[in-house]
Design a protein around this motif. Sequence first.
Motif, mmCIF file in Angstrom:
data_model
loop_
_atom_site.group_PDB
_atom_site.id
_atom_site.type_symbol
_atom_site.label_atom_id
_atom_site.label_comp_id
_atom_site.label_asym_id
_atom_site.label_seq_id
_atom_site.Cartn_x
_atom_site.Cartn_y
_atom_site.Cartn_z
ATOM 1 N N SER A 30 22.986 6.010 5.902
ATOM 2 C CA SER A 30 22.228 7.075 5.257
ATOM 3 C C SER A 30 21.018 6.534 4.505
ATOM 4 C CB SER A 30 23.140 7.852 4.297
ATOM 5 O OG SER A 30 23.688 6.985 3.327
ATOM 6 N N LYS A 31 21.144 5.358 3.911
ATOM 7 C CA LYS A 31 20.044 4.759 3.165
ATOM 8 C C LYS A 31 19.582 3.524 3.923
ATOM 9 C CE LYS A 31 18.841 2.771 -1.332
ATOM 10 N NZ LYS A 31 19.374 2.351 -2.660
ATOM 11 N N GLN A 32 18.342 3.545 4.368
ATOM 12 C CA GLN A 32 17.883 2.450 5.200
ATOM 13 C C GLN A 32 16.414 2.146 4.922
ATOM 14 O OE1 GLN A 32 18.755 3.943 9.070
ATOM 15 N NE2 GLN A 32 17.842 5.904 8.640
ATOM 16 N N PRO A 33 16.023 0.937 5.197
ATOM 17 C CA PRO A 33 14.620 0.553 4.966
ATOM 18 C C PRO A 33 13.702 1.114 6.037
ATOM 19 C CG PRO A 33 15.840 -1.280 5.907
ATOM 20 C CD PRO A 33 16.842 -0.196 5.644
ATOM 21 N N ARG A 34 12.487 1.428 5.631
ATOM 22 C CA ARG A 34 11.466 1.830 6.598
ATOM 23 C C ARG A 34 10.850 0.595 7.252
ATOM 24 N NH1 ARG A 34 7.000 5.371 3.920
ATOM 25 N NH2 ARG A 34 6.412 5.642 6.118
ATOM 26 N N HIS A 35 10.728 -0.489 6.489
ATOM 27 C CA HIS A 35 10.040 -1.687 6.949
ATOM 28 C C HIS A 35 10.896 -2.903 6.614
ATOM 29 C CE1 HIS A 35 5.998 -4.168 6.810
ATOM 30 N NE2 HIS A 35 6.927 -4.746 7.557
ATOM 31 N N ILE A 36 11.205 -3.700 7.612
ATOM 32 C CA ILE A 36 11.972 -4.936 7.440
ATOM 33 C C ILE A 36 11.087 -6.119 7.817
ATOM 34 C CG2 ILE A 36 13.981 -6.267 8.197
ATOM 35 C CD1 ILE A 36 15.401 -3.673 8.810
ATOM 36 N N ALA A 37 11.099 -7.148 6.975
ATOM 37 C CA ALA A 37 10.364 -8.387 7.255
ATOM 38 C C ALA A 37 11.380 -9.522 7.376
ATOM 39 C CB ALA A 37 9.366 -8.683 6.133
ATOM 40 N N ILE A 38 11.223 -10.348 8.392
ATOM 41 C CA ILE A 38 12.225 -11.389 8.669
ATOM 42 C C ILE A 38 11.573 -12.756 8.881
ATOM 43 C CG2 ILE A 38 14.120 -12.124 10.156
ATOM 44 C CD1 ILE A 38 14.575 -9.266 10.974
ATOM 45 N N ILE A 39 12.144 -13.777 8.216
ATOM 46 C CA ILE A 39 11.857 -15.173 8.573
ATOM 47 C C ILE A 39 12.973 -15.617 9.504
ATOM 48 C CG2 ILE A 39 11.730 -17.556 7.759
ATOM 49 C CD1 ILE A 39 10.345 -16.618 5.289
ATOM 50 N N MET A 40 12.609 -15.930 10.728
ATOM 51 C CA MET A 40 13.582 -16.257 11.778
ATOM 52 C C MET A 40 13.854 -17.757 11.769
ATOM 53 S SD MET A 40 11.796 -13.891 14.736
ATOM 54 C CE MET A 40 10.246 -14.810 14.635
ATOM 55 N N ASP A 41 14.730 -18.191 10.891
ATOM 56 C CA ASP A 41 14.942 -19.618 10.674
ATOM 57 C C ASP A 41 16.233 -20.098 11.335
ATOM 58 O OD1 ASP A 41 14.387 -22.122 9.722
ATOM 59 O OD2 ASP A 41 14.969 -21.706 7.646
ATOM 60 N N GLY A 42 16.200 -21.324 11.839
ATOM 61 C CA GLY A 42 17.406 -21.957 12.354
ATOM 62 C C GLY A 42 17.428 -22.231 13.841
ATOM 63 N N ASN A 43 16.327 -21.983 14.548
ATOM 64 C CA ASN A 43 16.305 -22.234 15.996
ATOM 65 C C ASN A 43 16.559 -23.701 16.332
ATOM 66 O OD1 ASN A 43 15.716 -19.542 16.537
ATOM 67 N ND2 ASN A 43 13.510 -19.877 16.635
ATOM 68 N N GLY A 44 15.867 -24.590 15.598
ATOM 69 C CA GLY A 44 16.005 -26.015 15.875
ATOM 70 C C GLY A 44 17.400 -26.528 15.588
ATOM 71 N N ARG A 45 17.981 -26.098 14.473
ATOM 72 C CA ARG A 45 19.337 -26.543 14.122
ATOM 73 C C ARG A 45 20.363 -25.984 15.097
ATOM 74 N NH1 ARG A 45 19.553 -24.398 8.355
ATOM 75 N NH2 ARG A 45 17.573 -23.441 8.942
ATOM 76 N N TRP A 46 20.135 -24.752 15.564
ATOM 77 C CA TRP A 46 21.029 -24.167 16.570
ATOM 78 C C TRP A 46 21.043 -25.031 17.826
ATOM 79 C CZ3 TRP A 46 20.339 -22.317 21.538
ATOM 80 C CH2 TRP A 46 21.336 -21.483 22.058
ATOM 81 N N ALA A 47 19.852 -25.443 18.261
ATOM 82 C CA ALA A 47 19.755 -26.279 19.463
ATOM 83 C C ALA A 47 20.404 -27.645 19.242
ATOM 84 C CB ALA A 47 18.289 -26.452 19.845
ATOM 85 N N LYS A 48 20.175 -28.215 18.069
ATOM 86 C CA LYS A 48 20.725 -29.543 17.761
ATOM 87 C C LYS A 48 22.248 -29.528 17.808
ATOM 88 C CE LYS A 48 20.392 -33.272 14.347
ATOM 89 N NZ LYS A 48 19.805 -33.681 13.040
ATOM 90 N N ARG A 49 22.845 -28.461 17.261
ATOM 91 C CA ARG A 49 24.304 -28.354 17.257
ATOM 92 C C ARG A 49 24.865 -28.269 18.670
ATOM 93 N NH1 ARG A 49 25.486 -24.006 12.338
ATOM 94 N NH2 ARG A 49 24.629 -25.297 10.642
ATOM 95 N N LYS A 50 24.069 -27.757 19.587
ATOM 96 C CA LYS A 50 24.509 -27.615 20.970
ATOM 97 C C LYS A 50 24.008 -28.763 21.851
ATOM 98 C CE LYS A 50 24.908 -22.575 20.774
ATOM 99 N NZ LYS A 50 26.376 -22.576 21.007
ATOM 100 N N LEU A 51 23.445 -29.788 21.193
ATOM 101 C CA LEU A 51 22.921 -30.978 21.886
ATOM 102 C C LEU A 51 21.836 -30.604 22.894
ATOM 103 C CD1 LEU A 51 26.276 -32.908 22.459
ATOM 104 C CD2 LEU A 51 24.721 -33.046 20.508
ATOM 105 N N LEU A 52 21.001 -29.647 22.497
ATOM 106 C CA LEU A 52 19.905 -29.174 23.335
ATOM 107 C C LEU A 52 18.574 -29.506 22.677
ATOM 108 C CD1 LEU A 52 21.311 -25.609 24.135
ATOM 109 C CD2 LEU A 52 21.189 -27.541 25.725
ATOM 110 N N PRO A 53 17.493 -29.568 23.431
ATOM 111 C CA PRO A 53 16.174 -29.773 22.811
ATOM 112 C C PRO A 53 15.799 -28.590 21.935
ATOM 113 C CG PRO A 53 15.954 -29.236 25.147
ATOM 114 C CD PRO A 53 17.407 -29.463 24.903
ATOM 115 N N ARG A 54 14.956 -28.824 20.925
ATOM 116 C CA ARG A 54 14.573 -27.770 19.985
ATOM 117 C C ARG A 54 13.973 -26.560 20.705
ATOM 118 N NH1 ARG A 54 14.107 -28.787 14.578
ATOM 119 N NH2 ARG A 54 12.346 -27.353 14.433
ATOM 120 N N TYR A 55 13.264 -26.823 21.795
ATOM 121 C CA TYR A 55 12.630 -25.733 22.546
ATOM 122 C C TYR A 55 13.659 -24.716 23.020
ATOM 123 C CZ TYR A 55 9.723 -23.385 26.039
ATOM 124 O OH TYR A 55 9.037 -22.450 26.764
ATOM 125 N N ALA A 56 14.866 -25.204 23.370
ATOM 126 C CA ALA A 56 15.926 -24.293 23.821
ATOM 127 C C ALA A 56 16.317 -23.337 22.706
ATOM 128 C CB ALA A 56 17.135 -25.090 24.288
#
Length: 242
Positions: A4-30
């Motif tokens: 019922s109560k929701q934001p009109r505008h959401i702003a996001i910093i999309m952090d953690g791509n590189g660490r996600w890849a590292k944990r899966k033994l993948l290159p950062r680009y993945a």
Amino acid sequence: MILSKQPRHIAIIMDGNGRWAKRKLLPRYAGHQAGLGTVRRIIKYSMKQGVEVLTLFAFSSENWKRPPQEVNLLMKLFMTALQREVKKLHKNNIRLRLIGNREAFSEKLQGLIADAEELTKDNTKFTLVIAANYGGRWDIADTAKRLALKVQQGSLKIEDIDENLFNSQINLNDLPEPDLFIRTGGEQRISNFLLWQLAYTEMYFTNTLWPDFNEENFMEALKSFGSRERRFGRISEQLKNA
């Protein structure tokens, strides 16, 4: 479930791509590629909840300091995403905008951005804002520079510059200010993102890495937002009386 109560505008910093890849033994680009899939899902979740604007911090002005190979791959991913996704956005009545200093991008990338904005400019269902080569300090300084030029040219009096005028000239001035800021990846700072625009925004931080950020995580952020009392300098009693 629609909240019922929701934001009109959401702003996001999309952090953690590189660490996600590292944990899966993948290159950062993945990790960055996986993160693009999350972008698609978050757009869908936002529209489902009736959010009007989604602003994503894709590439900061400080990110040029990263290893050249990673920067080059990010630029290629950005171009590929524009080429593949813009027609889908347009088909779904989504307007795309980019904020940031475009001068550092290649002519080809600048052209793709301009074409994407032109194609989608009249769409009305949802607005997706991509912040690329963007910094909050740059945004404020650039606005001050443009106002100073008007003073120099005689079209503006220095005494007429106030908070409202400044706000009318800064990026995203025509959109509702962000109601909710989300940062994934565990860091708890805004990292030079929308410094002016986030003055009264509710903050939400999560340890979830961006590629793993799913609908359940998104709904938790919205529930947290819905539980907060936004006073904007007033006291609770004033809000109740209003």
